[in-house]
Design an enzyme around this catalytic site. Sequence first.
Site, PDB file in Angstrom:
ATOM      1  N   SER A   1     -80.193 -47.242 -20.633  1.00 20.46           N
ATOM      2  CA  SER A   1     -80.609 -46.756 -21.958  1.00 20.46           C
ATOM      3  C   SER A   1     -82.129 -46.869 -21.983  1.00 20.46           C
ATOM      4  O   SER A   1     -82.712 -47.591 -21.168  1.00 20.46           O
ATOM      5  CB  SER A   1     -80.005 -47.664 -23.035  1.00 20.46           C
ATOM      6  OG  SER A   1     -80.608 -47.438 -24.294  1.00 20.46           O
TER       7      SER A   1
ATOM      8  N   TYR B   1     -77.202 -55.990 -26.860  1.00 20.28           N
ATOM      9  CA  TYR B   1     -77.145 -54.661 -26.222  1.00 20.28           C
ATOM     10  C   TYR B   1     -78.374 -54.450 -25.342  1.00 20.28           C
ATOM     11  O   TYR B   1     -78.261 -54.022 -24.184  1.00 20.28           O
ATOM     12  CB  TYR B   1     -77.065 -53.573 -27.297  1.00 20.28           C
ATOM     13  CG  TYR B   1     -76.963 -52.156 -26.750  1.00 20.28           C
ATOM     14  CD1 TYR B   1     -75.749 -51.628 -26.315  1.00 20.28           C
ATOM     15  CD2 TYR B   1     -78.096 -51.335 -26.668  1.00 20.28           C
ATOM     16  CE1 TYR B   1     -75.662 -50.333 -25.820  1.00 20.28           C
ATOM     17  CE2 TYR B   1     -78.013 -50.042 -26.173  1.00 20.28           C
ATOM     18  CZ  TYR B   1     -76.785 -49.543 -25.749  1.00 20.28           C
ATOM     19  OH  TYR B   1     -76.706 -48.254 -25.251  1.00 20.28           O
TER      20      TYR B   1
END
Length: 246
Positions: free
Chosen positions: A142, A155
């Site tokens: 990401s 995360y």
Amino acid sequence: MILQDKVALVTGGTSGIGRATAIAFGAAGAKVVFCDRPNVEGEETAALIRETGVECLFVKADVSSESDVQALVQKAISTYGRLDCAFNNAGIDLAVKPLHEQSIEDFDKIMSINARGLFLCMKYEIQQMLTQGAGAIVNNSSTNGLVALPGISPYVASKHAVMGLTRSAALDYAKQGIRINAVNPGPISTDMVDRILEPLGITVDSFASTVPMGRVGQAEEIAQAVIFLCSDAASYITGQPLAILL
Ligand code: NAD
């Protein structure tokens, strides 16, 4: 058909970026094996892949389970004889709140899927690729694997872990014909983005204004980057993050 006759594996392949990439692998000529959690069905995605005229196989596998991952890779090999490309994409998000309010259970869960699960997939994919002397792996990190965002520290930690695994493993196998890279998507229009933004009262359109292109990306745009990194067009690229769009 730049992946003609190759065999490609996609984890988390029934929705969002994983599904778009499984379909793109098929359109590029590869036979496709894709997995998702045991309580998720894969027939709809399988039908979309078969429309491109290639063979595919859906396997129920939880990437955080070593026995599931071993069985998944084994099934790909026993069905199609080899494993050329893998897109380790399965991942989860979590509620947005500052670190001291995040639960230990949520931290352990996200690490077990996004980091440990990806490690397990690489471990068994690479064992097969070593016997072939070739292979290309792309891990879905990401932009949060490169820079931080507030409110989602577990995360962010899990996606930085993906980058560490990618870079280190790329060095481990650079001389053995196995290339390992990452894609680092910014906001992409999938269920995950909806799940994160909705409780914050943020619309996809307003979020898009934070991105240089002024729009969120589509899953298919990540899929094309994965196909490139798996193809011979990327034959001298390994250990790299491909940020789309920082
Ligand atoms: P998504 O929720 O649509 O897809 C995730 C898929 O992974 C689902 O099919 C889900 O069932 C599967 N999955 C979850 N846990 C699993 C497990 N234990 N075993 C097997 N499969 C499992 O979301 P998405 O946006 O397509 O996300 C795909 C990946 O892309 C994730 O790793 C996510 O972190 C990453 N990502 C997404 C965005 C975005 O903006 N959507 C941005 C950057 C990175």
